[in-house]
Scaffold this motif. Sequence first.
Motif, PDB file in Angstrom:
ATOM      1  N   GLU A  13       0.834  -1.198   0.000  1.00 52.83           N
ATOM      2  CA  GLU A  13       0.000   0.000   0.000  1.00 52.83           C
ATOM      3  C   GLU A  13       0.877   1.260   0.000  1.00 52.83           C
ATOM      4  O   GLU A  13       0.600   2.227  -0.718  1.00 52.83           O
ATOM      5  CB  GLU A  13      -0.961  -0.015   1.204  1.00 52.83           C
ATOM      6  CG  GLU A  13      -2.032   1.061   1.169  1.00 52.83           C
ATOM      7  CD  GLU A  13      -2.665   1.276  -0.213  1.00 52.83           C
ATOM      8  OE1 GLU A  13      -3.000   0.287  -0.903  1.00 52.83           O
ATOM      9  OE2 GLU A  13      -2.829   2.456  -0.618  1.00 52.83           O
ATOM     10  N   ILE A  14       1.937   1.234   0.785  1.00 53.44           N
ATOM     11  CA  ILE A  14       2.845   2.402   0.789  1.00 53.44           C
ATOM     12  C   ILE A  14       3.510   2.562  -0.575  1.00 53.44           C
ATOM     13  O   ILE A  14       3.663   3.677  -1.084  1.00 53.44           O
ATOM     14  CB  ILE A  14       3.882   2.270   1.918  1.00 53.44           C
ATOM     15  CG1 ILE A  14       3.194   2.406   3.282  1.00 53.44           C
ATOM     16  CG2 ILE A  14       4.975   3.345   1.777  1.00 53.44           C
ATOM     17  CD1 ILE A  14       4.097   2.173   4.475  1.00 53.44           C
ATOM     18  N   MET A  15       3.862   1.441  -1.202  1.00 49.06           N
ATOM     19  CA  MET A  15       4.447   1.528  -2.548  1.00 49.06           C
ATOM     20  C   MET A  15       3.463   2.200  -3.513  1.00 49.06           C
ATOM     21  O   MET A  15       3.857   3.016  -4.343  1.00 49.06           O
ATOM     22  CB  MET A  15       4.832   0.134  -3.054  1.00 49.06           C
ATOM     23  CG  MET A  15       6.072  -0.443  -2.382  1.00 49.06           C
ATOM     24  SD  MET A  15       6.882  -1.719  -3.371  1.00 49.06           S
ATOM     25  CE  MET A  15       6.089  -3.198  -2.801  1.00 49.06           C
ATOM     26  N   ARG A  16       2.188   1.849  -3.396  1.00 49.12           N
ATOM     27  CA  ARG A  16       1.172   2.468  -4.275  1.00 49.12           C
ATOM     28  C   ARG A  16       1.129   3.980  -4.057  1.00 49.12           C
ATOM     29  O   ARG A  16       1.049   4.760  -5.004  1.00 49.12           O
ATOM     30  CB  ARG A  16      -0.213   1.881  -3.986  1.00 49.12           C
ATOM     31  CG  ARG A  16      -0.381   0.458  -4.474  1.00 49.12           C
ATOM     32  CD  ARG A  16      -1.869   0.090  -4.558  1.00 49.12           C
ATOM     33  NE  ARG A  16      -2.009  -1.258  -5.079  1.00 49.12           N
ATOM     34  CZ  ARG A  16      -2.248  -2.339  -4.320  1.00 49.12           C
ATOM     35  NH1 ARG A  16      -2.388  -2.216  -3.018  1.00 49.12           N
ATOM     36  NH2 ARG A  16      -2.346  -3.521  -4.884  1.00 49.12           N
ATOM     37  N   GLN A  17       1.187   4.372  -2.777  1.00 52.52           N
ATOM     38  CA  GLN A  17       1.129   5.810  -2.481  1.00 52.52           C
ATOM     39  C   GLN A  17       2.361   6.531  -3.036  1.00 52.52           C
ATOM     40  O   GLN A  17       2.269   7.655  -3.540  1.00 52.52           O
ATOM     41  CB  GLN A  17       1.013   6.020  -0.968  1.00 52.52           C
ATOM     42  CG  GLN A  17      -0.351   5.596  -0.428  1.00 52.52           C
ATOM     43  CD  GLN A  17      -0.377   5.507   1.085  1.00 52.52           C
ATOM     44  OE1 GLN A  17       0.541   5.960   1.764  1.00 52.52           O
ATOM     45  NE2 GLN A  17      -1.429   4.907   1.624  1.00 52.52           N
ATOM     46  N   ILE A  18       3.502   5.854  -2.941  1.00 50.60           N
ATOM     47  CA  ILE A  18       4.721   6.459  -3.483  1.00 50.60           C
ATOM     48  C   ILE A  18       4.574   6.632  -4.991  1.00 50.60           C
ATOM     49  O   ILE A  18       4.924   7.664  -5.561  1.00 50.60           O
ATOM     50  CB  ILE A  18       5.951   5.596  -3.140  1.00 50.60           C
ATOM     51  CG1 ILE A  18       6.231   5.658  -1.635  1.00 50.60           C
ATOM     52  CG2 ILE A  18       7.181   6.059  -3.931  1.00 50.60           C
ATOM     53  CD1 ILE A  18       7.247   4.646  -1.146  1.00 50.60           C
ATOM     54  N   LYS A  19       4.038   5.602  -5.634  1.00 47.48           N
ATOM     55  CA  LYS A  19       3.852   5.714  -7.091  1.00 47.48           C
ATOM     56  C   LYS A  19       2.968   6.910  -7.428  1.00 47.48           C
ATOM     57  O   LYS A  19       3.274   7.673  -8.339  1.00 47.48           O
ATOM     58  CB  LYS A  19       3.254   4.429  -7.659  1.00 47.48           C
ATOM     59  CG  LYS A  19       2.818   4.597  -9.124  1.00 47.48           C
ATOM     60  CD  LYS A  19       2.822   3.337  -9.918  1.00 47.48           C
ATOM     61  CE  LYS A  19       2.279   3.551 -11.335  1.00 47.48           C
ATOM     62  NZ  LYS A  19       3.213   4.233 -12.228  1.00 47.48           N
ATOM     63  N   ARG A  20       1.882   7.054  -6.667  1.00 46.94           N
ATOM     64  CA  ARG A  20       0.976   8.180  -6.961  1.00 46.94           C
ATOM     65  C   ARG A  20       1.676   9.524  -6.777  1.00 46.94           C
ATOM     66  O   ARG A  20       1.408  10.477  -7.499  1.00 46.94           O
ATOM     67  CB  ARG A  20      -0.258   8.107  -6.060  1.00 46.94           C
ATOM     68  CG  ARG A  20      -1.205   7.006  -6.476  1.00 46.94           C
ATOM     69  CD  ARG A  20      -2.525   7.070  -5.720  1.00 46.94           C
ATOM     70  NE  ARG A  20      -3.195   5.780  -5.831  1.00 46.94           N
ATOM     71  CZ  ARG A  20      -3.259   4.881  -4.846  1.00 46.94           C
ATOM     72  NH1 ARG A  20      -2.721   5.139  -3.665  1.00 46.94           N
ATOM     73  NH2 ARG A  20      -3.876   3.738  -5.043  1.00 46.94           N
ATOM     74  N   ALA A  21       2.597   9.587  -5.827  1.00 44.48           N
ATOM     75  CA  ALA A  21       3.304  10.848  -5.597  1.00 44.48           C
ATOM     76  C   ALA A  21       4.195  11.213  -6.784  1.00 44.48           C
ATOM     77  O   ALA A  21       4.320  12.381  -7.143  1.00 44.48           O
ATOM     78  CB  ALA A  21       4.138  10.745  -4.316  1.00 44.48           C
ATOM     79  N   PHE A  22       4.812  10.195  -7.397  1.00 46.28           N
ATOM     80  CA  PHE A  22       5.690  10.453  -8.537  1.00 46.28           C
ATOM     81  C   PHE A  22       4.912  10.544  -9.849  1.00 46.28           C
ATOM     82  O   PHE A  22       5.368  11.172 -10.795  1.00 46.28           O
ATOM     83  CB  PHE A  22       6.715   9.312  -8.687  1.00 46.28           C
ATOM     84  CG  PHE A  22       7.916   9.423  -7.793  1.00 46.28           C
ATOM     85  CD1 PHE A  22       9.114   9.946  -8.284  1.00 46.28           C
ATOM     86  CD2 PHE A  22       7.875   8.991  -6.473  1.00 46.28           C
ATOM     87  CE1 PHE A  22      10.236  10.028  -7.475  1.00 46.28           C
ATOM     88  CE2 PHE A  22       8.991   9.081  -5.669  1.00 46.28           C
ATOM     89  CZ  PHE A  22      10.183   9.598  -6.160  1.00 46.28           C
ATOM     90  N   ASP A  23       3.786   9.850  -9.897  1.00 43.98           N
ATOM     91  CA  ASP A  23       3.099   9.628 -11.169  1.00 43.98           C
ATOM     92  C   ASP A  23       1.590   9.649 -10.936  1.00 43.98           C
ATOM     93  O   ASP A  23       0.925   8.627 -10.994  1.00 43.98           O
ATOM     94  CB  ASP A  23       3.563   8.249 -11.711  1.00 43.98           C
ATOM     95  CG  ASP A  23       2.847   7.845 -12.975  1.00 43.98           C
ATOM     96  OD1 ASP A  23       2.432   8.738 -13.747  1.00 43.98           O
ATOM     97  OD2 ASP A  23       2.704   6.626 -13.195  1.00 43.98           O
ATOM     98  N   PRO A  24       1.050  10.841 -10.641  1.00 40.52           N
ATOM     99  CA  PRO A  24      -0.359  10.922 -10.228  1.00 40.52           C
ATOM    100  C   PRO A  24      -1.331  10.372 -11.261  1.00 40.52           C
ATOM    101  O   PRO A  24      -2.374   9.842 -10.903  1.00 40.52           O
ATOM    102  CB  PRO A  24      -0.573  12.418  -9.986  1.00 40.52           C
ATOM    103  CG  PRO A  24       0.611  13.119 -10.566  1.00 40.52           C
ATOM    104  CD  PRO A  24       1.733  12.148 -10.602  1.00 40.52           C
ATOM    105  N   GLN A  25      -0.987  10.481 -12.555  1.00 43.32           N
ATOM    106  CA  GLN A  25      -1.925  10.001 -13.574  1.00 43.32           C
ATOM    107  C   GLN A  25      -1.789   8.500 -13.843  1.00 43.32           C
ATOM    108  O   GLN A  25      -2.577   7.932 -14.583  1.00 43.32           O
ATOM    109  CB  GLN A  25      -1.680  10.751 -14.880  1.00 43.32           C
ATOM    110  CG  GLN A  25      -2.511  12.014 -15.013  1.00 43.32           C
ATOM    111  CD  GLN A  25      -2.174  12.720 -16.306  1.00 43.32           C
ATOM    112  OE1 GLN A  25      -1.378  13.642 -16.309  1.00 43.32           O
ATOM    113  NE2 GLN A  25      -2.766  12.278 -17.408  1.00 43.32           N
ATOM    114  N   GLY A  26      -0.739   7.920 -13.294  1.00 45.88           N
ATOM    115  CA  GLY A  26      -0.536   6.483 -13.515  1.00 45.88           C
ATOM    116  C   GLY A  26      -0.164   6.137 -14.940  1.00 45.88           C
ATOM    117  O   GLY A  26      -0.605   5.130 -15.493  1.00 45.88           O
ATOM    118  N   ILE A  27       0.686   6.982 -15.576  1.00 45.89           N
ATOM    119  CA  ILE A  27       1.065   6.698 -16.972  1.00 45.89           C
ATOM    120  C   ILE A  27       2.440   6.039 -17.091  1.00 45.89           C
ATOM    121  O   ILE A  27       2.842   5.630 -18.158  1.00 45.89           O
ATOM    122  CB  ILE A  27       1.053   7.982 -17.841  1.00 45.89           C
ATOM    123  CG1 ILE A  27       2.006   9.038 -17.278  1.00 45.89           C
ATOM    124  CG2 ILE A  27      -0.363   8.522 -17.986  1.00 45.89           C
ATOM    125  CD1 ILE A  27       2.295  10.176 -18.257  1.00 45.89           C
TER     126      ILE A  27
END
Lengths: 249, 466
Positions: free
Chosen positions: B443-457
């Motif tokens: 779950e923390i990894m997912r949040q980190i991803k969103r911080a770097f890549d909010p659109q998920g591209i």
Amino acid sequence: MKVLVAVKRVVDYNVKVRAKADGSDVDLNNVKMAINPFCEIAVEEAVRLKEKGVATEVVVVSIGGKTCQEQIRTALALGADRGIQVEVEGNAEPLVVAKLLKGVVEKEEPQLVILGKQSIDGDNNQTGQMLGALTGMGQGTFASEVVVDGDKVNVTREIDGGLQTVALTLPAIVTTDLRLNEPRYASLPNIMKAKKKPLDVLTPADLGVEVKSHITLLKVEPPAERSAGIKVADVDQLVDKLKNEAKVI
Amino acid sequence: MADNPCPPLAQLEAIVGAGRVFTDADSLEHYGRDWTRFYPPAPCAVVLPGSIEEVQAIVHLAAAENLAIVPSGGRTGLSAGGVATRGELVLALDRMNRIEDFNPVDRTVRCGAGVVTEQLQQFAADQGLFYPVDFASSGSSQIGGNISTNAGGIKVIRHGMTRDWVAGLKLVTGTGELLDLNRGLVKNNTGYDLRHLVIGAEGTLGVVVEATMQLDQAPKDLAVMVLGVPDMPALMRVLGAFREQLTLSAFEFFSEPALAKVVAHQGLPRPFETEAPYYALLEFEQSGEVDMDAAMAVFEDCVGEGWVLDGTISQSLTQAENLWRLREDISETITPWTPYKNDISTVISKVPDFLDEVEAVVNAAYPDFEIIWFGHIGDGNVHLNILKPEGLDIDLFREQCGEVSKLVFDIVQRYGGSVSAEHGVGLLKKDYLQYSRSPAEIEIMRQIKRAFDPQGIMNPGKIFDL
């Protein structure tokens, strides 16, 4: 049958050699040294003859400083029975090496002498032939197959455009080419056994040879660097460059 | 992001120039996949930028178009982290391959993401230095990909993973922003080290566009030893015995079927005539006769204990190279059998028990499949390769292997190990992530991803789903 094999300590085949800054020689400082690849093939061939029951003893000889004992030990680990080092400082030229080997041949009286066709440092390709001339023994150079048959040895030679097989009366000299065999690795148990095998040290005086130099090294320099290639845009440009710049068409 | 919009080809071409955007079938297949062969590549287009600014512009465009990007390096990955299966835009860094700003004082050098590993190794050697991360695919893999997968390889026991050699890196995030992380500093305790989040992120946080790599002193005279070993527990005892006396720069192992295949297909000589179930390959620096005598003494002890059956040691660089090939050529040699790869690890001390259990499960589960063992056993990491029998459908094969993997991963989990020690997760290991990482961690990894890549591209669908 006794087989004598000559081995030389040279710069490892995989080392990218550099000329010394003053151009006086190749820089050998901290450079990996190894047995000359063609000599390694010679050792392997002798050991195979022994394994086939053709040879009864394999004696390995190297000419050089104390460090060449490492290469003798390697040959002993590959299966040679005993070693001889002829102590010579510096780089002995082929004629000196051939004379020293002649001395060893007279002392050991082998039926077969196997040498590499050339060493990868000097690239002279002379020692085997000179030894043939000095001893009067028959020679089969550039061997890709060696078959001992009674008092003869049949040597298949790699020559321009094909193969030639010569029959030599023993005692004889063979120099090895690359395709004669694929040398084995020295096994660790054999490396340890090799440490206990006899290794005699002789001097040129013991063999009645005076070490003289007939060649002076003037200069060593690296080959000219190749300039980088270019990409051409199309065939027309290529043809234009071949015509007008390279002038080959 | 199931369906991507059509790629804005004209705009892409405006950014990178004509001839650097591809949509032909060959290019899509070439750039759209890695060394895994389980997923058919299906990117929408391939773009080859030549500068950081161009990468930023592409990401801005992709963000505006909601177009997913798969960053692509040397495409030698083994977990499908670089495979574009869902109409993504492949952003290949091949052109960004310059090595610049060598600094002999810091012993660092700036590399474009597309620099090939071997190119960096060669560059280091030309300066009398050494880049120690090395593996079988170093002739194709690129620095950007090495960083994104935290590549390991054959010298980890002495020199660590890629992570240990990244002094700084530049990342273009999912919003097109450029981050300059750590700037080559040795000491920099100023909050979270984002550089280390990016290393091993498999392109899910952004595109690594440049890195400042650390170089090391060159090793002197390396000797390579290959030993025949009767069983896996003996391998670890041999490791212990040699480590007591010598500093090893590699301790690798492979099984007899692996050796037999390499010898047959690469035309290499066997190391010795004795056939052993397993082989250990050791490398160490020989700084004179002392080390060699020590190595010989350990060898004798190991033979006396029955841990070693036979052995050889390189007498020249050519021999060292050829002995290494017995290990390094395995992966390439078995590729035609479409191997299902498990890349598992545990802490070194637990390896003997761990392998006992894994071996028992694997042998029971795959009575008819050929199994090839090899790996970096000195790091607690083994590669378990299951070869596809001829005639077996590839999907069926993967499915069967997947079932057994779960049994293997149960063991991995019990030992606190990793289901992907160095290959990364990508698509291949995504379903098994929970065997190595807790739900809270994921779950923390997912949040980190969103911080770097909010659109998920950025490489969506790799490692985990959002």
